[in-house]
Design a protein around this motif. Structure first.
Motif, mmCIF file in Angstrom:
data_model
loop_
_atom_site.group_PDB
_atom_site.id
_atom_site.type_symbol
_atom_site.label_atom_id
_atom_site.label_comp_id
_atom_site.label_asym_id
_atom_site.label_seq_id
_atom_site.Cartn_x
_atom_site.Cartn_y
_atom_site.Cartn_z
ATOM 1 N N SER A 134 -3.128 2.933 -2.594
ATOM 2 C CA SER A 134 -4.365 2.165 -2.482
ATOM 3 C C SER A 134 -4.337 0.923 -3.360
ATOM 4 O O SER A 134 -3.538 0.805 -4.287
ATOM 5 C CB SER A 134 -5.565 3.037 -2.847
ATOM 6 N N THR A 135 -5.224 0.013 -3.040
ATOM 7 C CA THR A 135 -5.424 -1.213 -3.797
ATOM 8 C C THR A 135 -6.843 -1.705 -3.514
ATOM 9 O O THR A 135 -7.541 -1.131 -2.691
ATOM 10 C CB THR A 135 -4.379 -2.283 -3.420
ATOM 11 N N ARG A 136 -7.242 -2.752 -4.195
ATOM 12 C CA ARG A 136 -8.546 -3.359 -3.960
ATOM 13 C C ARG A 136 -8.338 -4.811 -3.567
ATOM 14 O O ARG A 136 -7.463 -5.492 -4.078
ATOM 15 C CB ARG A 136 -9.410 -3.273 -5.205
ATOM 16 N N HIS A 137 -9.147 -5.271 -2.658
ATOM 17 C CA HIS A 137 -9.150 -6.679 -2.255
ATOM 18 C C HIS A 137 -10.602 -7.135 -2.327
ATOM 19 O O HIS A 137 -11.375 -6.934 -1.388
ATOM 20 C CB HIS A 137 -8.577 -6.828 -0.844
ATOM 21 N N GLY A 138 -10.970 -7.696 -3.461
ATOM 22 C CA GLY A 138 -12.371 -8.038 -3.691
ATOM 23 C C GLY A 138 -13.195 -6.766 -3.766
ATOM 24 O O GLY A 138 -12.900 -5.864 -4.522
ATOM 25 N N ALA A 139 -14.222 -6.671 -2.943
ATOM 26 C CA ALA A 139 -15.079 -5.487 -2.926
ATOM 27 C C ALA A 139 -14.534 -4.386 -2.026
ATOM 28 O O ALA A 139 -15.093 -3.308 -1.966
ATOM 29 C CB ALA A 139 -16.473 -5.870 -2.454
ATOM 30 N N HIS A 140 -13.431 -4.654 -1.355
ATOM 31 C CA HIS A 140 -12.893 -3.698 -0.390
ATOM 32 C C HIS A 140 -11.809 -2.830 -1.014
ATOM 33 O O HIS A 140 -10.887 -3.333 -1.651
ATOM 34 C CB HIS A 140 -12.317 -4.432 0.826
ATOM 35 N N HIS A 141 -11.936 -1.535 -0.811
ATOM 36 C CA HIS A 141 -10.932 -0.576 -1.271
ATOM 37 C C HIS A 141 -10.018 -0.279 -0.083
ATOM 38 O O HIS A 141 -10.476 0.199 0.948
ATOM 39 C CB HIS A 141 -11.612 0.705 -1.765
ATOM 40 N N LEU A 142 -8.727 -0.592 -0.226
ATOM 41 C CA LEU A 142 -7.762 -0.358 0.845
ATOM 42 C C LEU A 142 -6.883 0.830 0.474
ATOM 43 O O LEU A 142 -6.263 0.844 -0.584
ATOM 44 C CB LEU A 142 -6.886 -1.601 1.047
ATOM 45 N N SER A 143 -6.848 1.811 1.336
ATOM 46 C CA SER A 143 -6.061 3.010 1.083
ATOM 47 C C SER A 143 -5.379 3.433 2.376
ATOM 48 O O SER A 143 -6.004 3.450 3.435
ATOM 49 C CB SER A 143 -6.976 4.133 0.584
ATOM 50 N N VAL A 144 -4.090 3.755 2.283
ATOM 51 C CA VAL A 144 -3.372 4.220 3.465
ATOM 52 C C VAL A 144 -2.641 5.525 3.125
ATOM 53 O O VAL A 144 -2.080 5.653 2.041
ATOM 54 C CB VAL A 144 -2.361 3.181 3.998
ATOM 55 N N PRO A 145 -2.669 6.490 4.033
ATOM 56 C CA PRO A 145 -1.873 7.696 3.817
ATOM 57 C C PRO A 145 -0.404 7.366 4.055
ATOM 58 O O PRO A 145 -0.077 6.580 4.945
ATOM 59 C CB PRO A 145 -2.406 8.669 4.865
ATOM 60 N N VAL A 146 0.476 7.922 3.234
ATOM 61 C CA VAL A 146 1.906 7.700 3.391
ATOM 62 C C VAL A 146 2.599 9.050 3.576
ATOM 63 O O VAL A 146 2.103 10.089 3.136
ATOM 64 C CB VAL A 146 2.505 6.920 2.200
ATOM 65 N N TYR A 147 3.750 9.017 4.234
ATOM 66 C CA TYR A 147 4.448 10.239 4.613
ATOM 67 C C TYR A 147 5.904 10.200 4.192
ATOM 68 O O TYR A 147 6.524 9.144 4.150
ATOM 69 C CB TYR A 147 4.362 10.434 6.132
ATOM 70 N N ALA A 148 6.436 11.379 3.896
ATOM 71 C CA ALA A 148 7.861 11.539 3.604
ATOM 72 C C ALA A 148 8.503 12.222 4.794
ATOM 73 O O ALA A 148 7.938 13.164 5.370
ATOM 74 C CB ALA A 148 8.059 12.387 2.357
ATOM 75 N N GLY A 149 9.650 11.738 5.179
ATOM 76 C CA GLY A 149 10.384 12.350 6.281
ATOM 77 C C GLY A 149 11.103 13.597 5.803
ATOM 78 O O GLY A 149 11.178 13.871 4.603
ATOM 79 N N PRO A 150 11.684 14.364 6.738
ATOM 80 C CA PRO A 150 12.410 15.562 6.344
ATOM 81 C C PRO A 150 13.626 15.227 5.483
ATOM 82 O O PRO A 150 14.077 16.062 4.700
ATOM 83 C CB PRO A 150 12.825 16.188 7.677
ATOM 84 N N CYS A 151 14.103 13.994 5.555
ATOM 85 C CA CYS A 151 15.239 13.550 4.751
ATOM 86 C C CYS A 151 14.922 13.549 3.267
ATOM 87 O O CYS A 151 15.806 13.743 2.432
ATOM 88 C CB CYS A 151 15.678 12.163 5.196
ATOM 89 N N CYS A 152 13.672 13.334 2.898
ATOM 90 C CA CYS A 152 13.289 13.174 1.497
ATOM 91 C C CYS A 152 12.213 14.160 1.028
ATOM 92 O O CYS A 152 11.786 14.087 -0.113
ATOM 93 C CB CYS A 152 12.784 11.756 1.261
ATOM 94 N N SER A 153 11.763 15.057 1.878
ATOM 95 C CA SER A 153 10.661 15.945 1.484
ATOM 96 C C SER A 153 11.117 17.368 1.195
ATOM 97 O O SER A 153 10.307 18.266 1.156
ATOM 98 C CB SER A 153 9.582 15.963 2.562
ATOM 99 N N ALA A 154 12.400 17.573 0.963
ATOM 100 C CA ALA A 154 12.898 18.922 0.669
ATOM 101 C C ALA A 154 12.337 19.407 -0.655
ATOM 102 O O ALA A 154 12.317 18.687 -1.637
ATOM 103 C CB ALA A 154 14.421 18.928 0.623
ATOM 104 N N LYS A 155 11.860 20.629 -0.661
ATOM 105 C CA LYS A 155 11.346 21.228 -1.888
ATOM 106 C C LYS A 155 12.510 21.820 -2.683
ATOM 107 O O LYS A 155 13.521 22.212 -2.133
ATOM 108 C CB LYS A 155 10.352 22.345 -1.575
ATOM 109 N N GLU A 156 12.326 21.876 -4.009
ATOM 110 C CA GLU A 156 13.335 22.530 -4.836
ATOM 111 C C GLU A 156 13.354 24.013 -4.523
ATOM 112 O O GLU A 156 12.317 24.632 -4.329
ATOM 113 C CB GLU A 156 13.014 22.323 -6.313
ATOM 114 N N LYS A 157 14.532 24.569 -4.485
ATOM 115 C CA LYS A 157 14.670 25.995 -4.208
ATOM 116 C C LYS A 157 14.790 26.764 -5.504
ATOM 117 O O LYS A 157 15.485 26.360 -6.408
ATOM 118 C CB LYS A 157 15.867 26.244 -3.306
ATOM 119 N N SER A 158 14.096 27.866 -5.574
ATOM 120 C CA SER A 158 14.106 28.685 -6.801
ATOM 121 C C SER A 158 15.357 29.512 -6.891
ATOM 122 O O SER A 158 15.898 29.972 -5.947
ATOM 123 C CB SER A 158 12.899 29.602 -6.830
#
Length: 68
Positions: A44-68
Motif C-alpha cells: 500500500s501507499t498514499r496519494h494525497g487523501a487516497h489510500h492505495l492498496s493492492v493484494p499481492v501473490y506468491a507463485g508456487p515457485c516462491c511460496s514453499a513452506k519450510e519443512k519441519s
C-alpha cells in the motif's frame, strides 16, 4: 530452505511491475502465476487523501513452506 512467505519483506508499491500489481505475476520472482498462487499480503501507499492498496501473490515457485 526458503523463507516462508509470511516472513519476507514486501516490496514498495512503486517498485511493482504491471503484472505484480494486477496479481498475475509472483511478487518475488515476477514469473507468471498460472496455478497454485498464494496470497503474500497487501502493498500500500498514499496519494494525497487516497489510500492505495493492492493484494499481492506468491507463485508456487516462491511460496514453499519450510519443512519441519
Amino acid at each position: 530452505m526458503s523463507v516462508p512467505v509470511e516472513e519476507r519483506q514486501l516490496p514498495v508499491y512503486r517498485d511493482l511491475t504491471h503484472g505484480q500489481h494486477m496479481g498475475w505475476n509472483c511478487i518475488w520472482c515476477n514469473q507468471r502465476i498460472t496455478v497454485g498462487g498464494r496470497a503474500a499480503g497487501h502493498v500500500s501507499t498514499r496519494h494525497g487523501a487516497h489510500h492505495l492498496s493492492v493484494p499481492v501473490y506468491a507463485g508456487p515457485c516462491c511460496s514453499a513452506k519450510e519443512k519441519s
